[in-house]
Enzyme design. Structure first.
Site, PDB file in Angstrom:
ATOM      1  N   CYS A  83     -28.922   3.118  26.695  1.00  0.00           N
ATOM      2  CA  CYS A  83     -29.947   2.099  26.500  1.00  0.00           C
ATOM      3  C   CYS A  83     -29.282   0.750  26.241  1.00  0.00           C
ATOM      4  O   CYS A  83     -28.058   0.642  26.133  1.00  0.00           O
ATOM      5  CB  CYS A  83     -30.863   2.463  25.336  1.00  0.00           C
ATOM      6  N   CYS A  86     -27.033   0.500  23.196  1.00  0.00           N
ATOM      7  CA  CYS A  86     -25.691   1.053  23.432  1.00  0.00           C
ATOM      8  C   CYS A  86     -24.787   0.001  24.058  1.00  0.00           C
ATOM      9  O   CYS A  86     -23.613  -0.141  23.685  1.00  0.00           O
ATOM     10  CB  CYS A  86     -25.761   2.273  24.350  1.00  0.00           C
ATOM     11  N   ASP A 506      25.958   3.523   1.692  1.00  0.00           N
ATOM     12  CA  ASP A 506      25.407   4.466   0.728  1.00  0.00           C
ATOM     13  C   ASP A 506      26.064   5.822   0.995  1.00  0.00           C
ATOM     14  O   ASP A 506      26.604   6.052   2.076  1.00  0.00           O
ATOM     15  CB  ASP A 506      23.890   4.539   0.922  1.00  0.00           C
TER      16      ASP A 506
END
Length: 833
Positions: A83, A86, A506
């Site tokens: 529709c 939409c 690290d």
């Protein structure tokens, strides 16, 4: 203030370094823009700005500056439109996507026509947006996705330039033969005079040259004179001025020669026509070479699959990739590529993850394991639930990282920008001065000499090579780095990395595998392993630290529930388990809490001397046990440290581990400096100290506690197998956990910067040396007076040289032969070119 929005735009009309500078200034003037980088090689602009920065403000600024953003149109098939309401909802969903200019949904044809700015969004994003609104969208059969559109645009540009070169060449050849052939071959000159007539030959050259200038060469004048009117001359302006001068003088010589001084009525039609042909030829060669500079991105995009089997109501339905949503259940057959990131719900198989980890051996996968888009399923079927789709997948983020790095602007580009800001106006002034000097002081026919020299200066000085020198090398270098598993998240890291003097590492997860195992568990009198280990493991269940995972694995299942768990960064943790108060951590935690270690201190010291990490556990304020874990060194660590030393770099290890353990590992690996027992905040202080002692520092880490150090170092390098926080804080990301990737990153950085310096030396040296030659400074000393046609050829070749030199970076090999090339295997198996 840090940028909240990042926008990529595809620009049109960029031809030289002057264009780049003007486009950047136009974007930088927009309110809310914080940083701009325009790339000539990719014709893209990367804009960082405040949140909700209006896109139309950017596109309007670019249009006013003469470099409009490229816009395109795509078609979508839309389901569930029933529709008018939409239609309205679907249109609003499409219009809400950043970058969309217009959206029109048609109820009758169940389709949508959407116009959007290329780079700001993609057709896939549009389909996902309208699908999320409840109206599944699909590409129309004639619609292309963003990468396909980019490739198509590039191919169309190459074909169009090829046609223009061919047409211009055919039209110019008779002009060149008549005029230049007559000068070089006297017999031909006499034949033309006897059979065609000089005036008729001028008319023929006029017709053919006019066709060249108004046909294939028309863009030079429409863009060049428009730029002059905006007081922003560019390369097109130089070509337009130079060829117009030669063409206009020839018109006067052909139709009203009496207006010129006696003996100066010569025609230069061939100069104007040949200039257009050669510059078009140069642009055609540039376009072909530029296409090859983006090969890495096209290969990465080629790893994405167009569709997958989505399980709906128990049936597997072939679904376009842009239709897949989070939580969709996806079925992958043997030998297929994984479509999106997800978590396996059923099935068992081996998955080739070499594109992510660099490991050539497929990884066993079963329920609960993660899978990554672009990786290859082995010989078993899998079903998995999508966790990240579209631009959120790891592969899409890799592509985005590479694109941003390729479009970045290095600090060295600042010199080019400052020069090119005034370069074109300076060339126009130099050409005017050349013409005036020759006209006043040159030999007869002075006007002809003045015209030839002035046009040559205009044509030879086009700043194409200067504009391409840096971005083409960056594109190829970062693309090759990606193929080797090195992602430059921040473009300036490419330049800064080759300047570092020390690599700080690290330990856990960087030097070591980050998969420690329990090796020793010695209890104090009155305690037993059977009672203490389950309590310690229960306390550690909520920690993600590798040591905690090793303790949990050693204790086994069915552990008690811990409460009041508190992590103490750099020390350990405290928790309550079964009514008992536990402390687990380094010796400094026990000292801080006033707990006597006693005889276990000697045991801990012995463990540290063996390279194991000692931890202590206390229960209700009493020392209970000393625990030792051992984390094996990664396979490539020794080779990487040796390579750092061979490259003249110092190596330091920064760790929160026990000082004795750290010293043993450092001595074994040949590390120059050790900073142990560092709290997360102290790592930053240590880095500052190392900077003052050695100079620029690069830090390599993988954990959350490494993020401050990664951000503090001149170049932060994150191990790709680490945490998202570490990766976000880094400048460079290694796709695998192999430390040899850092060596490869250094190799790419140094090779790329060397390539950039070569290009800049050529580009600047070319102009510095040849502009005076074109102006005729050598002529009084018996040297040549450069013809405009030769000037055009030299200018075109200078750009082609820069591009060809940059493309040599595609052949760059990893510095260490045994280092894994993380994306190479996948890309070789799936070439996208």
């Amino acid at each position: 203030m840090s940028a909240n929005t990042h926008i990529t735009l595809q620009l049109s009309g960029l031809n030289c370094a002057s264009c780049v500078g003007r486009a950047e200034r136009a974007l930088a003037a927009v309110d809310g823009v914080e940083q701009v980088s325009v790339n000539l090689a990719t014709s893209t602009a990367q804009v960082d700005g405040k949140q909700n920065l209006p896109l139309d403000h950017l596109t309007n600024a670019l249009a006013d500056a003469g470099y409009p953003a490229v816009e395109t149109q795509t078609s979508l098939r839309i389901e569930n439109l029933s529709c008018a309401s939409c239609v309205g909802r679907a249109e609003r969903a499409l219009q809400a996507v950043p970058g969309v200019i217009s959206a029109s949904v048609n109820l009758a044809s169940q389709s949508a026509e959407v116009g959007y700015v290329v780079g700001a969004t993609s057709a896939g994003d549009l389909a996902r947006a309208v699908t999320a609104a409840g109206y599944p969208g699909h590409f129309r059969d004639d619609a292309l996705d963003e990468q396909a559109q980019t490739d198509q645009h590039r191919d169309d540009e190459i074909q169009q330039l090829g046609r223009q070169v061919l047409i211009a060449g055919i039209l110019t050849l008779p002009v060149f033969l008549i005029e230049m052939g007559g000068h070089m071959i006297p017999a031909l000159h006499h034949w033309v005079a006897a059979n065609i007539g000089m005036q008729n030959s001028y008319l023929l050259q006029f017709v053919l040259t006019s066709a060249v200038l108004m046909g294939p060469g028309r863009a030079f004048y429409s863009k060049g004179f428009a730029a002059l009117l905006r007081a922003a001359p560019d390369m097109n302006s130089l070509v337009a001025l130079g060829t117009s001068a030669a063409y206009g003088f020839s018109l006067v010589s052909t139709f009203v020669p009496a207006m010129l001084p006696a003996g100066t009525a010569n025609v230069y039609y061939e100069a104007a026509a040949v200039i257009v042909v050669l510059i078009l030829l140069g642009r055609w060669l540039e376009a072909r070479a530029k296409g090859r500079t983006g090969a890495a991105i096209r290969k990465l995009v080629g790893l994405q699959v167009p569709s997958a089997l989505v399980v709906k109501d128990g049936k597997a339905v072939e679904t376009a990739i842009e239709q897949i949503s989070v939580n969709d259940l996806i079925r992958t057959r043997p030998g297929e590529r994984i479509a999106v990131d997800g978590e396996i719900t059923s099935g068992q198989s081996y998955v080739d993850e070499s594109m992510i980890t660099g490991e050539p051996i497929p990884v066993a996968k079963s329920a609960g394991d993660p899978v990554t888009a672009g990786t290859v399923n082995g010989n078993g079927g899998l079903e998995f639930r999508a966790t990240r789709v579209g631009r959120d997948t790891l592969l899409a983020q890799i592509i985005q990282m590479v694109e941003q790095a390729q479009g970045a602007k290095l600090p060295v580009q600042g010199l080019v920008d400052r020069i090119t800001l005034w370069f074109v106006p300076a060339v126009i002034a130099a050409a005017a001065l050349t013409i005036l000097t020759w006209f006043l002081f040159g030999p007869d026919p002075a006007l002809s000499f003045a015209l030839v020299a002035g046009v040559s200066v205009l044509i030879i000085a086009c700043p194409c090579a200067m504009g391409l020198a840096t971005p083409t090398s960056i594109m190829v270098g970062t693309g090759r780095a990606a193929e080797m598993g090195v992602l430059f998240r921040k473009g300036d890291a490419l330049q800064q990395l080759q300047e570092i003097k020390l690599v700080a590492l690290d330990k856990t997860g960087t030097l070591t595998k980050g998969q420690p195992s329990l090796t020793t568990f010695t209890c104090a009198p009155g305690f037993t392993r059977e009672t203490v280990l389950p309590l310690v493991a229960a306390a550690e269940t909520q920690s993600e630290h590798p040591i905690a995972q090793a303790l949990v694995a050693a204790a086994g299942p069915d552990l008690a529930q811990a409460s009041n768990v508190e992590a103490i960064p750099g020390y350990g943790l405290r928790a309550d388990v079964g009514g008992l108060a536990l402390l687990v951590g380094a010796d400094r935690l026990m000292q801080r809490e006033g707990i006597e270690i006693g005889a276990l201190a000697e045991t801990g010291a012995e463990l540290a001397k063996r390279g194991e990490t000692p931890l202590y556990a206390a229960i209700d304020g009493k020392i209970a046990a000393v625990i030792a874990v051992s984390d094996p060194i990664k396979q490539g660590t020794r080779a990487a440290i040796q390579a750092f030393h061979q490259q003249g770099l110092k190596v330091a290890m920064i760790t929160g581990d026990n000082a004795a353990t750290a010293a043993v590992i450092a001595a074994d690996l040949g590390i120059d400096a050790v900073k142990a027992e560092c709290l997360p905040g102290q790592k930053v202080e240590v880095l500052e100290q190392l900077k003052s002692e050695h100079g620029a520092v690069g830090f390599v880490g993988d954990g959350i506690n490494d993020a401050p150090a990664l951000a503090t170092a001149e170049v932060g390098i994150a191990i790709g197998t680490g945490t998202d926080v570490a990766i976000e804080a880094a400048d460079v990301v290694l796709m695998s956990g192999d430390l040899r990737g850092v060596v490869n990153a250094l190799t790419v950085s140094r090779a790329t910067m060397r390539n950039i310096r070569q290009n800049l030396v050529w580009a600047f040296g070319y102009n510095v040396l040849l502009i005076p030659v074109a102006a005729g400074v050598l002529y009084p000393f018996g040297g040549p007076l450069l013809s405009p046609a030769l000037a055009a050829g030299a200018m075109a070749l200078s750009s082609v040289f820069v591009l060809s030199n940059a493309l040599r970076l595609r052949r760059l090999r990893p510095a260490l032969a045994e280092a894994p090339s993380t994306l190479d295997a996948a890309l070789v198996a799936n070439p996208a070119e």
